[in-house]
Design a protein around this motif. Structure first.
Motif, PDB file in Angstrom:
ATOM      1  N   UNK A  76       0.638  -1.196   0.227  1.00 20.86           N
ATOM      2  CA  UNK A  76      -0.601   0.106   0.059  1.00 20.86           C
ATOM      3  C   UNK A  76       0.748   0.935   0.192  1.00 20.86           C
ATOM      4  N   UNK A  77       2.464   1.068  -0.056  1.00 26.75           N
ATOM      5  CA  UNK A  77       3.226   2.368   0.258  1.00 26.75           C
ATOM      6  C   UNK A  77       2.606   2.998  -0.652  1.00 26.75           C
ATOM      7  N   UNK A  78       3.191   4.484  -0.630  1.00 27.54           N
ATOM      8  CA  UNK A  78       2.945   5.375  -2.008  1.00 27.54           C
ATOM      9  C   UNK A  78       1.735   5.424  -2.467  1.00 27.54           C
ATOM     10  N   UNK A  79       0.581   4.527  -2.123  1.00 28.84           N
ATOM     11  CA  UNK A  79      -0.465   4.837  -2.837  1.00 28.84           C
ATOM     12  C   UNK A  79      -1.435   5.531  -1.889  1.00 28.84           C
ATOM     13  N   UNK A  80      -2.203   6.496  -2.705  1.00 29.20           N
ATOM     14  CA  UNK A  80      -3.315   7.462  -2.152  1.00 29.20           C
ATOM     15  C   UNK A  80      -4.462   7.001  -0.982  1.00 29.20           C
ATOM     16  N   UNK A  84      -7.572   3.700   6.423  1.00 26.43           N
ATOM     17  CA  UNK A  84      -6.451   2.988   7.073  1.00 26.43           C
ATOM     18  C   UNK A  84      -6.948   1.786   5.937  1.00 26.43           C
ATOM     19  N   UNK A  85      -6.037   1.161   5.207  1.00 26.39           N
ATOM     20  CA  UNK A  85      -5.938  -0.299   4.069  1.00 26.39           C
ATOM     21  C   UNK A  85      -5.910  -1.039   4.656  1.00 26.39           C
ATOM     22  N   UNK A  97     -11.108  -1.945   1.806  1.00 33.37           N
ATOM     23  CA  UNK A  97     -10.032  -2.533   2.090  1.00 33.37           C
ATOM     24  C   UNK A  97      -8.638  -3.463   1.641  1.00 33.37           C
ATOM     25  N   UNK A  98      -7.109  -3.606   1.804  1.00 31.49           N
ATOM     26  CA  UNK A  98      -6.387  -3.875   0.930  1.00 31.49           C
ATOM     27  C   UNK A  98      -6.787  -5.400   0.671  1.00 31.49           C
ATOM     28  N   UNK A 353      -9.893  -4.146  -9.479  1.00 33.44           N
ATOM     29  CA  UNK A 353     -10.339  -3.143  -7.758  1.00 33.44           C
ATOM     30  C   UNK A 353      -8.804  -3.515  -7.181  1.00 33.44           C
ATOM     31  N   UNK A 354      -8.714  -4.618  -7.404  1.00 32.83           N
ATOM     32  CA  UNK A 354      -7.561  -4.870  -7.360  1.00 32.83           C
ATOM     33  C   UNK A 354      -6.187  -3.976  -7.308  1.00 32.83           C
ATOM     34  N   UNK A 355      -5.089  -4.583  -6.580  1.00 28.27           N
ATOM     35  CA  UNK A 355      -3.813  -3.806  -6.405  1.00 28.27           C
ATOM     36  C   UNK A 355      -3.781  -2.338  -6.574  1.00 28.27           C
ATOM     37  N   UNK A 356      -5.045  -1.194  -6.438  1.00 21.27           N
ATOM     38  CA  UNK A 356      -4.979  -0.312  -6.057  1.00 21.27           C
ATOM     39  C   UNK A 356      -5.652   0.190  -5.513  1.00 21.27           C
TER      40      UNK A 356
END
Ligand code: ZN
Length: 382
Positions: A76-80, A84-85, A97-98, A353-356
């Motif tokens: 989730x790093x550097x993703x906006x 809270x993921x 959520x992630x 929606x994945x990986x975003x």
């Protein structure tokens, strides 16, 4: 539905980004299953920092169906993210959520329905298979698959619940991931005749790869449910040299070769290897310690046979009369080749929606996923 939502929140709350351990999640799942009287088998990685888990619900007899998911998620790093993921938020009939979509949603549906599996009169078992390091190139699952193939009675079908919008995916490409390292000889850039430039040789290989890519584009396969309908080669990362005025000693690059399941990767890889051997000989003639080396991670592609138990079962359970291909890789090819299992890919949520950031799963997809597993329970009970 409430139980499933709770289970999705529970799984998402473990930060199982692939670079981290998944053991907290695995021991939580193990404890949950044990509480229900179900024993789990763990298949750890070499240093014991991660583990696969598999478990059997129902009689340990032939005719089981494996429901498979991976426990790791992408970073989730550097993703906006706006929330809270690792905390599921419900909004507009979606769960954010992630991993909600890829693919803790599916894992949670399966786990939350274990009590229903137990109270049903299963005549044939449902096996749960949870892996690690899928997002790093399906590194974890093969160890579990080999054990399952050895220890379990004959399996009817494997359903890999990657997000397909509950469509039945019968094909995807394999990934032959290469990291190529070129080692040359340093020299002052004004004296190129004394050095062997690693960047120069790497560039030659990259050009060669790009030409091969264009050949692949020019020779597509007709009638495949895949877009594009040819294999692809892409050089993603190039790193080389340390200064303007130095002939570079090192250059490395990655090349991602997405291989149609109908294609033997050895043909293209053989051409690259032959060319690299030729260049390496040329470099060594100038300086004996020059080299070109290659590291590979291979994740097999997947294509279900025309007549296939897993395919027809998934089509029946999902209520579909056609199948699709998907652009991404899954563990399906490994279940098929390493385990010898009839395998299909079908799961809730959309790969869009994945990986975003702000990954989500539609509640309507969760409902379809629940129905799918309930219908499987009925199928295994009849
Ligand atoms: Zn996935």
């Amino acid at each position: 539905m409430q139980n499933v939502k709770q289970m999705i929140s529970r799984l998402v709350s473990f930060d199982t980004v692939s670079s981290k351990s998944n053991l907290d999640l695995i021991s939580d799942v193990k404890a949950y299953l044990l509480q229900l009287g179900v024993q789990s088998h763990l298949v750890p990685n070499q240093d014991g920092s991660k583990a696969n888990l598999y478990a059997t619900i129902g009689p340990n007899v032939a005719g089981g169906v494996i429901l498979s998911g991976h426990t790791d998620v992408v970073p989730v790093k550097d993703q906006d993210w706006s929330t809270d993921p690792f905390k599921v938020v419900e909004k507009d009939n979606r769960l954010y959520g992630r991993g909600t979509c890829d693919m803790k949603g599916f894992c949670a549906i399966v786990l939350a329905l274990v009590p229903e599996m137990l109270s049903a009169n299963l005549k044939r078992p449902i096996h749960i298979a949870l892996s690690y390091d899928e997002e790093l190139g399906c590194l974890g699952a093969p160890f579990m698959i080999k054990e399952m193939a050895k220890n379990l009675p004959p399996i009817d079908a494997v359903i890999v619940g990657e997000p397909t919008d509950m469509q039945v995916a019968e094909m995807h490409k394999g990934v032959y991931g290469m990291t190529i390292h070129v080692t040359g000889l340093e020299a002052h850039s004004s004296q190129t005749h004394l050095g062997v430039s690693a960047t120069r040789y790497a560039a030659k290989i990259i050009n060669f790869i790009n030409d091969l890519h264009d050949e692949l584009v020019a020779n597509p396969y007709e009638g495949l449910p895949l877009l594009p309908n040819h294999s692809t080669l892409n050089v993603g990362i190039v790193k080389g040299g340390i200064a303007d005025n130095i002939v570079a000693r090192d250059c490395s690059f990655t090349c991602d070769y997405r291989v149609l399941p109908q294609e033997d990767y050895n043909i293209v890889v053989g051409k690259i290897d032959t060319y690299m051997a030729q260049l390496e000989a040329e470099m060594k003639a100038k300086h004996a310690e020059c080299s070109i080396t290659k590291d590979v991670i291979w994740t097999p592609g997947f294509a279900a046979p025309k007549q296939d138990v897993a395919k027809s079962l998934a089509m029946r359970l999902a209520g579909k009369n056609e199948t699709i291909g998907v652009p991404y890789g899954t563990e399906a090819g490994q279940f098929q080749t390493d385990g010898g299992f009839s395998t299909i890919v079908c799961g809730p949520g959309s790969i869009d929606q994945a990986h975003k950031p702000n990954e989500f799963i539609e509640l309507s997809q969760v409902e379809l996923g629940i129905k799918f597993v309930r219908d499987l329970i009925a199928h295994q009970s009849s």
